[in-house]
Design an enzyme around this catalytic site. Structure first.
Site, PDB file in Angstrom:
ATOM      1  N   LYS A 152      -2.883  13.779   3.404  1.00 44.67           N
ATOM      2  CA  LYS A 152      -2.175  13.899   2.247  1.00 44.67           C
ATOM      3  C   LYS A 152      -1.927  14.973   1.440  1.00 44.67           C
ATOM      4  CE  LYS A 152      -1.179   9.206   2.593  1.00 44.67           C
ATOM      5  NZ  LYS A 152      -0.037   8.923   3.129  1.00 44.67           N
TER       6      LYS A 152
ATOM      7  N   GLY B  90       7.019   1.810   8.296  1.00 44.30           N
ATOM      8  CA  GLY B  90       5.844   1.280   8.062  1.00 44.30           C
ATOM      9  C   GLY B  90       6.095  -0.263   7.149  1.00 44.30           C
TER      10      GLY B  90
ATOM     11  N   LEU C  29       6.243  -3.087   7.850  1.00 44.54           N
ATOM     12  CA  LEU C  29       5.106  -4.248   7.899  1.00 44.54           C
ATOM     13  C   LEU C  29       3.572  -4.047   7.334  1.00 44.54           C
ATOM     14  CD1 LEU C  29       6.181  -5.722  11.094  1.00 44.54           C
ATOM     15  CD2 LEU C  29       7.260  -6.050   8.733  1.00 44.54           C
ATOM     16  N   GLY C  30       3.529  -2.851   6.761  1.00 42.60           N
ATOM     17  CA  GLY C  30       2.155  -2.523   5.924  1.00 42.60           C
ATOM     18  C   GLY C  30       1.941  -3.167   4.800  1.00 42.60           C
ATOM     19  N   GLN C  31       0.843  -2.958   4.124  1.00 42.90           N
ATOM     20  CA  GLN C  31       0.474  -3.640   2.731  1.00 42.90           C
ATOM     21  C   GLN C  31       1.817  -3.364   1.699  1.00 42.90           C
ATOM     22  OE1 GLN C  31      -2.512  -1.870   0.644  1.00 42.90           O
ATOM     23  NE2 GLN C  31      -2.707  -3.679  -0.568  1.00 42.90           N
TER      24      GLN C  31
ATOM     25  N   TYR D 215      -8.080  11.788   6.257  1.00 43.47           N
ATOM     26  CA  TYR D 215      -6.887  10.982   5.190  1.00 43.47           C
ATOM     27  C   TYR D 215      -6.448  11.921   4.087  1.00 43.47           C
ATOM     28  CZ  TYR D 215      -4.526   7.390   2.561  1.00 43.47           C
ATOM     29  OH  TYR D 215      -3.568   6.840   1.852  1.00 43.47           O
TER      30      TYR D 215
HETATM   31  N1  SER Z   1      -5.938   2.601  -0.317  1.00 45.84           N
HETATM   32  C1  SER Z   1      -6.025   4.036   0.285  1.00 45.84           C
HETATM   33  C2  SER Z   1      -7.277   4.026   1.113  1.00 45.84           C
HETATM   34  O1  SER Z   1      -8.325   3.372   0.727  1.00 45.84           O
HETATM   35  C3  SER Z   1      -5.894   5.205  -0.744  1.00 45.84           C
HETATM   36  O2  SER Z   1      -4.786   5.847  -0.724  1.00 45.84           O
HETATM   37  O3  SER Z   1      -7.194   4.663   2.068  1.00 45.84           O
END
Ligand code: SER
Length: 319
Positions: free
Chosen positions: A149, A10, A12-14, A145
């Protein structure tokens, strides 16, 4: 002994866009292998400054081949879908976040790699204490999400216990940065507001004015990740899933700070029910004492310092 390489998924992600050059500045350009599913626009600071490979983390053979090719010893596993994207496609999120992590951990087991796993405040849910949420609070999230996690944190702990792999990780709150935009998160407002403030002088926010979520600024993210991975394992009681935080924020409070730099700035609110529901289920603030005590987490950027730096960098970039 020859130093083994570091693999960043990942990249190239933030976070990867900035963590990859940061790791290269510490360990050497050729020692940090960046990988991503696709190549994106303006990614030369990652793809042209050291080894780069296309890797789909849902395909175990692609991960193993890169580990073998570069003799990888540590993996920063950043490839992941974020919270809002997850709600529009839970199956895709599960595939990337869970199958991807499972593949990384299996490859790490076979090749004896250390792993860094970024978890999130999303592990907490409506049953968790809202303010200064403790390290060991109940984790029963309501977003896919968050579910991925929590399962990811547990899987990491399991691989450590069962196979004695060195797996460490943090629970990130919202991450504010100025190189790559975040993609599909609930906390993205805290980045978008700066771009719109400079370009338009106004911002339409998808969360309520009083919606509190903690944030951290990228320089602290970079330093914290490496600090944790370099920490003396004897001192780590938790090892994985550390709460980290630096700035307790609401859109209203950030707008006030932005106004100090752009006097005519205005904010309006057009609530996105999906992201608002996610935000409402998350803590207002986190207790990061364990990270501070066990490995010295000590963020440098508060709201004022972060805002000032964001405007300095973005004013140049958006000229
Ligand atoms: N920045 C993330 C999101 O908003 C939180 O882990 O999904």
């Amino acid at each position: 002994m020859k130093m083994k390489s570091i693999l960043v998924t990942g990249s190239l992600g933030q976070i990867g866009t900035e963590l990859t050059p940061y790791l290269r500045s510490i360990y050497g350009d050729d020692k940090v292998v960046a990988s991503s599913l696709h190549v994106t626009k303006n990614c030369e600071n990652v793809t042209e400054t050291g080894p780069f490979e296309l890797v789909n983390v849902t395909k175990p053979e692609e991960i193993i081949s890169v580990i073998k090719k570069y003799d990888v010893g540590t993996i920063y596993h950043l490839a992941s879908l974020l919270s809002a994207t997850g709600e529009s496609n839970p199956q895709a999120l599960w595939s990337v976040n869970m199958d991807g992590l499972n593949n990384i951990l299996e490859a790490a087991r076979e090749n004896k790699c250390a792993v860094f796993f970024p978890s999130s405040i999303a592990v907490f849910g409506p049953d968790s204490p809202k303010d200064k949420t403790p390290q060991d609070a109940v984790t029963r999230p309501t977003s896919i999400y968050g579910v991925s996690k929590v399962a990811g944190e547990l899987l990491c702990d399991y691989y450590h216990l069962k196979y004695n792999l060195d797996i460490r990780g943090l629970r990130y709150p919202g991450v504010i940065s100025n190189a790559a935009l975040p993609g599909g998160g609930t906390t993205d407002y805290a980045v978008h507001i700066f771009y719109d403030a400079i370009r338009e002088g106004s911002y339409k926010c998808f969360l309520r004015k009083d919606s509190a979520i903690d944030m951290i600024y990228m320089p602290d993210v970079l330093e914290g990740a490496v600090q944790l991975m370099e920490a003396d394992p004897e001192k780590l009681i938790h090892r994985n899933a550390f709460n980290v935080s630096a700035i307790t924020l609401t859109p209203g409070k950030l707008a006030e700070e932005v106004k100090k730099h752009i006097p005519g700035f205005t904010i309006s609110y057009d609530i996105d029910p999906v992201r608002q529901a996610i935000a409402d289920s998350w803590p207002n603030s986190l207790d990061d004492t364990a990270a501070r005590e066990e490995w010295g987490w000590n963020p440098k950027y508060g709201l004022e310092e972060m805002t000032k730096d964001m405007f300095t960098v973005l004013r140049k970039k958006l000229k």
